[in-house]
Write a protein that holds these residues in place. Structure first.
Motif, PDB file in Angstrom:
ATOM      1  N   VAL A 171      45.842  42.459  31.202  1.00 63.69           N
ATOM      2  CA  VAL A 171      44.532  42.683  31.839  1.00 63.69           C
ATOM      3  C   VAL A 171      44.278  44.189  31.968  1.00 63.69           C
ATOM      4  CG1 VAL A 171      43.066  42.138  33.812  1.00 63.69           C
ATOM      5  CG2 VAL A 171      44.767  40.479  33.046  1.00 63.69           C
TER       6      VAL A 171
ATOM      7  N   LEU B 231      43.476  48.371  44.529  1.00 62.54           N
ATOM      8  CA  LEU B 231      44.728  48.847  43.929  1.00 62.54           C
ATOM      9  C   LEU B 231      45.841  47.828  44.198  1.00 62.54           C
ATOM     10  CD1 LEU B 231      45.437  51.553  42.367  1.00 62.54           C
ATOM     11  CD2 LEU B 231      46.734  52.142  44.409  1.00 62.54           C
TER      12      LEU B 231
ATOM     13  N   ARG C  76      48.094  44.486  42.116  1.00 62.24           N
ATOM     14  CA  ARG C  76      49.040  44.443  40.988  1.00 62.24           C
ATOM     15  C   ARG C  76      48.384  44.956  39.697  1.00 62.24           C
ATOM     16  NH1 ARG C  76      50.495  39.068  43.753  1.00 62.24           N
ATOM     17  NH2 ARG C  76      48.335  38.667  43.218  1.00 62.24           N
ATOM     18  N   ILE C  77      47.208  44.426  39.389  1.00 57.70           N
ATOM     19  CA  ILE C  77      46.539  44.822  38.134  1.00 57.70           C
ATOM     20  C   ILE C  77      45.929  46.216  38.278  1.00 57.70           C
ATOM     21  CG2 ILE C  77      44.651  44.258  36.540  1.00 57.70           C
ATOM     22  CD1 ILE C  77      45.189  41.269  37.246  1.00 57.70           C
TER      23      ILE C  77
ATOM     24  N   LYS D 265      47.719  53.268  50.073  1.00 60.72           N
ATOM     25  CA  LYS D 265      48.972  52.890  49.416  1.00 60.72           C
ATOM     26  C   LYS D 265      49.813  54.129  49.149  1.00 60.72           C
ATOM     27  CE  LYS D 265      46.981  48.829  48.780  1.00 60.72           C
ATOM     28  NZ  LYS D 265      47.156  47.801  49.789  1.00 60.72           N
TER      29      LYS D 265
ATOM     30  N   ASP E  41      34.979  36.492  50.115  1.00 65.18           N
ATOM     31  CA  ASP E  41      35.197  37.716  50.900  1.00 65.18           C
ATOM     32  C   ASP E  41      34.842  38.984  50.130  1.00 65.18           C
ATOM     33  OD1 ASP E  41      36.094  36.097  52.862  1.00 65.18           O
ATOM     34  OD2 ASP E  41      38.226  36.534  52.574  1.00 65.18           O
TER      35      ASP E  41
ATOM     36  N   PHE F  90      30.933  43.015  46.478  1.00 68.81           N
ATOM     37  CA  PHE F  90      31.604  44.157  47.123  1.00 68.81           C
ATOM     38  C   PHE F  90      31.122  45.462  46.489  1.00 68.81           C
ATOM     39  CE2 PHE F  90      34.935  47.177  47.942  1.00 68.81           C
ATOM     40  CZ  PHE F  90      35.249  46.928  49.264  1.00 68.81           C
TER      41      PHE F  90
ATOM     42  N   ARG G 142      36.198  39.468  38.732  1.00 74.30           N
ATOM     43  CA  ARG G 142      35.343  38.291  38.655  1.00 74.30           C
ATOM     44  C   ARG G 142      33.903  38.795  38.662  1.00 74.30           C
ATOM     45  NH1 ARG G 142      39.196  35.886  37.285  1.00 74.30           N
ATOM     46  NH2 ARG G 142      40.249  34.136  38.283  1.00 74.30           N
TER      47      ARG G 142
ATOM     48  N   ASP H 295      34.537  42.148  31.292  1.00 76.07           N
ATOM     49  CA  ASP H 295      35.269  40.980  30.793  1.00 76.07           C
ATOM     50  C   ASP H 295      34.852  39.730  31.556  1.00 76.07           C
ATOM     51  OD1 ASP H 295      37.326  39.764  29.142  1.00 76.07           O
ATOM     52  OD2 ASP H 295      38.626  39.707  30.912  1.00 76.07           O
ATOM     53  N   VAL H 296      34.164  39.928  32.689  1.00 72.49           N
ATOM     54  CA  VAL H 296      33.839  38.812  33.593  1.00 72.49           C
ATOM     55  C   VAL H 296      32.384  38.924  34.051  1.00 72.49           C
ATOM     56  CG1 VAL H 296      36.172  38.339  34.423  1.00 72.49           C
ATOM     57  CG2 VAL H 296      34.847  40.178  35.460  1.00 72.49           C
TER      58      VAL H 296
ATOM     59  N   SER I 215      43.700  38.058  29.989  1.00 68.73           N
ATOM     60  CA  SER I 215      45.103  37.624  29.865  1.00 68.73           C
ATOM     61  C   SER I 215      45.329  36.840  28.580  1.00 68.73           C
ATOM     62  CB  SER I 215      45.493  36.754  31.065  1.00 68.73           C
ATOM     63  OG  SER I 215      44.755  35.536  31.034  1.00 68.73           O
TER      64      SER I 215
HETATM   65  P1  NAP Z   1      46.118  41.553  43.988  1.00 71.40           P
HETATM   66  O1  NAP Z   1      47.422  42.179  43.663  1.00 71.40           O
HETATM   67  O2  NAP Z   1      46.058  40.553  45.081  1.00 71.40           O
HETATM   68  O3  NAP Z   1      45.069  42.748  44.260  1.00 71.40           O
HETATM   69  C1  NAP Z   1      43.798  42.458  44.706  1.00 71.40           C
HETATM   70  C2  NAP Z   1      43.113  43.657  45.290  1.00 71.40           C
HETATM   71  O4  NAP Z   1      41.937  43.156  45.959  1.00 71.40           O
HETATM   72  C3  NAP Z   1      43.922  44.409  46.344  1.00 71.40           C
HETATM   73  O5  NAP Z   1      43.752  45.789  46.148  1.00 71.40           O
HETATM   74  C4  NAP Z   1      43.300  43.973  47.657  1.00 71.40           C
HETATM   75  O6  NAP Z   1      43.260  44.986  48.618  1.00 71.40           O
HETATM   76  C5  NAP Z   1      41.870  43.708  47.263  1.00 71.40           C
HETATM   77  N1  NAP Z   1      41.246  42.767  48.211  1.00 71.40           N
HETATM   78  C6  NAP Z   1      41.646  41.517  48.511  1.00 71.40           C
HETATM   79  N2  NAP Z   1      40.825  40.961  49.424  1.00 71.40           N
HETATM   80  C7  NAP Z   1      39.886  41.887  49.705  1.00 71.40           C
HETATM   81  C8  NAP Z   1      38.776  41.938  50.586  1.00 71.40           C
HETATM   82  N3  NAP Z   1      38.456  40.872  51.341  1.00 71.40           N
HETATM   83  N4  NAP Z   1      38.034  43.055  50.626  1.00 71.40           N
HETATM   84  C9  NAP Z   1      38.353  44.118  49.865  1.00 71.40           C
HETATM   85  N5  NAP Z   1      39.407  44.148  49.017  1.00 71.40           N
HETATM   86  C10 NAP Z   1      40.166  43.044  48.937  1.00 71.40           C
HETATM   87  O7  NAP Z   1      45.502  40.787  42.720  1.00 71.40           O
HETATM   88  P2  NAP Z   1      45.809  41.061  41.177  1.00 71.40           P
HETATM   89  O8  NAP Z   1      46.976  40.269  40.759  1.00 71.40           O
HETATM   90  O9  NAP Z   1      45.782  42.512  40.928  1.00 71.40           O
HETATM   91  O10 NAP Z   1      44.512  40.348  40.536  1.00 71.40           O
HETATM   92  C11 NAP Z   1      43.226  40.800  40.859  1.00 71.40           C
HETATM   93  C12 NAP Z   1      42.185  39.883  40.286  1.00 71.40           C
HETATM   94  O11 NAP Z   1      42.026  40.113  38.875  1.00 71.40           O
HETATM   95  C13 NAP Z   1      42.483  38.397  40.350  1.00 71.40           C
HETATM   96  O12 NAP Z   1      42.264  37.856  41.633  1.00 71.40           O
HETATM   97  C14 NAP Z   1      41.544  37.821  39.313  1.00 71.40           C
HETATM   98  O13 NAP Z   1      40.305  37.508  39.905  1.00 71.40           O
HETATM   99  C15 NAP Z   1      41.378  38.985  38.335  1.00 71.40           C
HETATM  100  N6  NAP Z   1      41.965  38.672  37.026  1.00 71.40           N
HETATM  101  C16 NAP Z   1      41.180  38.687  35.923  1.00 71.40           C
HETATM  102  C17 NAP Z   1      41.721  38.397  34.685  1.00 71.40           C
HETATM  103  C18 NAP Z   1      40.891  38.457  33.436  1.00 71.40           C
HETATM  104  O14 NAP Z   1      41.223  37.780  32.475  1.00 71.40           O
HETATM  105  N7  NAP Z   1      39.846  39.256  33.399  1.00 71.40           N
HETATM  106  C19 NAP Z   1      43.070  38.058  34.580  1.00 71.40           C
HETATM  107  C20 NAP Z   1      43.844  38.060  35.719  1.00 71.40           C
HETATM  108  C21 NAP Z   1      43.288  38.359  36.939  1.00 71.40           C
HETATM  109  P3  NAP Z   1      44.530  45.352  49.539  1.00 71.40           P
HETATM  110  O15 NAP Z   1      45.431  46.124  48.624  1.00 71.40           O
HETATM  111  O16 NAP Z   1      43.938  46.154  50.611  1.00 71.40           O
HETATM  112  O17 NAP Z   1      45.142  44.055  49.969  1.00 71.40           O
END
Ligand code: NAP
Length: 312
Positions: free
Chosen positions: A102, A151, A153-154, A177, A207, A211, A231, A255-256, A281
């Motif tokens: 990603v 910021l 995982r991705i 962070k 949520d 944003f 998304r 991508d979305v 992915s």
């Molecule tokens: P992650 O590690 O959970 O990171 C999500 C980020 O969103 C964190 O920085 C988190 O902030 C922030 N966040 C969560 N809730 C929030 C809120 N209510 N208000 C503001 N910020 C918020 O997730 P990830 O694994 O990196 O994945 C992120 C997203 O990428 C997935 O959920 C999915 O929708 C998308 N994705 C897309 C594809 C694709 O094919 N395009 C593939 C995989 C995933 P904090 O650090 O402050 O907690």
């Protein structure tokens, strides 16, 4: 044996893996559930779920003995988590194994956009290179200012890649962070005002809806580019389309989208948008790893051990 149901458009190799492990019932979408015999539905304990169609309380109630929804993907915004909690249903996802792909797509789309690689390829293919000479000069990519919204995982993998392009890294997250000299912004409007490229890597769901708001988009300049791999819901899409059409921002690489794959046709008319069909992915290697993690979570339920990657 735990009876398993698989919902979604799985690849041939995913289907083979699921069949070998669980011999599940396969359905294309949650809407097909109602057509399954009630006694079969009552036997289902594990659901291998793939896709972006909403799976809420009404669907869960059609599976009265359901114990686990094992999502294929890290983003589980299609699944109503409060409804699952209320019914004692566990949910798992497939984090980390897809980070590289990603992040690669995010950086690749941004590079395509900044260096006008689609337009330049068209210039060559259409013969204009031979008749019209060099493609027009575009813009330097390395050394820009990048702002990551989310910021996680991705997002961190994207930031690491852009740092290798000598970019100045800024980011928004809900809390600061530990990072190597990257600049934290507690406010996304402040982040947007400080960068050339805004890369959105938030979770989806209610949520984070819109944003990246009209106000955030307005804080970007006319040369700014938005990248979204999260998304469609995380950006105010109408405000972004208006800004793209009016030249208030320079471009987007997406991508979305909302209502995928029936995306807003206004995107197709914009030359300053790189469009990808939600394939972040989508590599053989990563999809195999995601499928294996989905199956491993179901195996954990069957063995009565802790889920490997629980969500709730
Ligand atoms: P992650 O590690 O959970 O990171 C999500 C980020 O969103 C964190 O920085 C988190 O902030 C922030 N966040 C969560 N809730 C929030 C809120 N209510 N208000 C503001 N910020 C918020 O997730 P990830 O694994 O990196 O994945 C992120 C997203 O990428 C997935 O959920 C999915 O929708 C998308 N994705 C897309 C594809 C694709 O094919 N395009 C593939 C995989 C995933 P904090 O650090 O402050 O907690």
């Amino acid at each position: 044996m735990t009876q398993t149901l698989a919902i979604g458009a799985y690849s041939e190799s995913d289907i083979a893996g699921l069949k070998a492990a669980f011999d599940p019932i396969f359905l294309d979408t949650p809407a097909d559930l109602a057509g399954v015999d009630a006694s079969k539905r009552a036997s289902i304990q594990a659901l291998a779920f793939k896709g972006h169609t909403a799976f809420g309380g009404a669907e869960m109630d059609l599976l009265p003995d359901l114990k686990l929804i094992a999502n294929y993907g890290v983003g589980y915004d299609a699944i109503d988590i409060p409804a699952a909690n209320a019914r004692g249903i566990k949910v798992s996802n497939t984090p980390d194994v897809l980070n590289d792909d990603v992040a690669d797509i995010a950086v690749g789309m941004l590079l395509m956009q900044v260096r006008e690689m689609t337009q330049a390829a068209d210039w060559a293919r259409s013969g204009q290179w031979k008749t019209g000479g060099e493609y027009r000069l575009n813009r330097k990519f390395s050394g820009g200012r990048a702002g990551i919204v989310g910021l996680g995982r991705i997002g961190r993998e994207i930031a690491n890649r852009l740092a290798a392009f000598k970019m100045d890294i800024h980011y928004y997250a809900r809390s600061e962070k530990e990072t190597p000299n990257w600049t934290y912004h507690a406010d996304p409007v402040s982040l947007a005002g400080a960068v050339d490229y805004l890369i959105v890597a938030l979770v989806g769901g209610p949520d984070t809806a819109k944003f990246v708001s009209r106000e955030v988009i307005a804080a970007l300049g006319p040369r700014a580019i938005i990248v979204n791999i999260s998304r469609g819901s995380t950006i105010d899409e109408d405000a972004m389309l208006e800004a793209l059409e009016d030249g208030k921002i320079g471009g987007a690489a997406l991508d979305v989208f909302l209502n995928e794959p029936n995306i807003n046709p206004r995107f197709y008319d914009l030359p300053n948008v790189v469009i990808q069909p939600h394939q972040g992915s989508g590599t053989v290697e990563t999809r195999e790893a995601m499928a294996a993690l989905q199956r491993d979570n179901i195996h954990a339920l069957m063995k009565g051990t802790a889920l490997i990657t629980p969500v709730n």
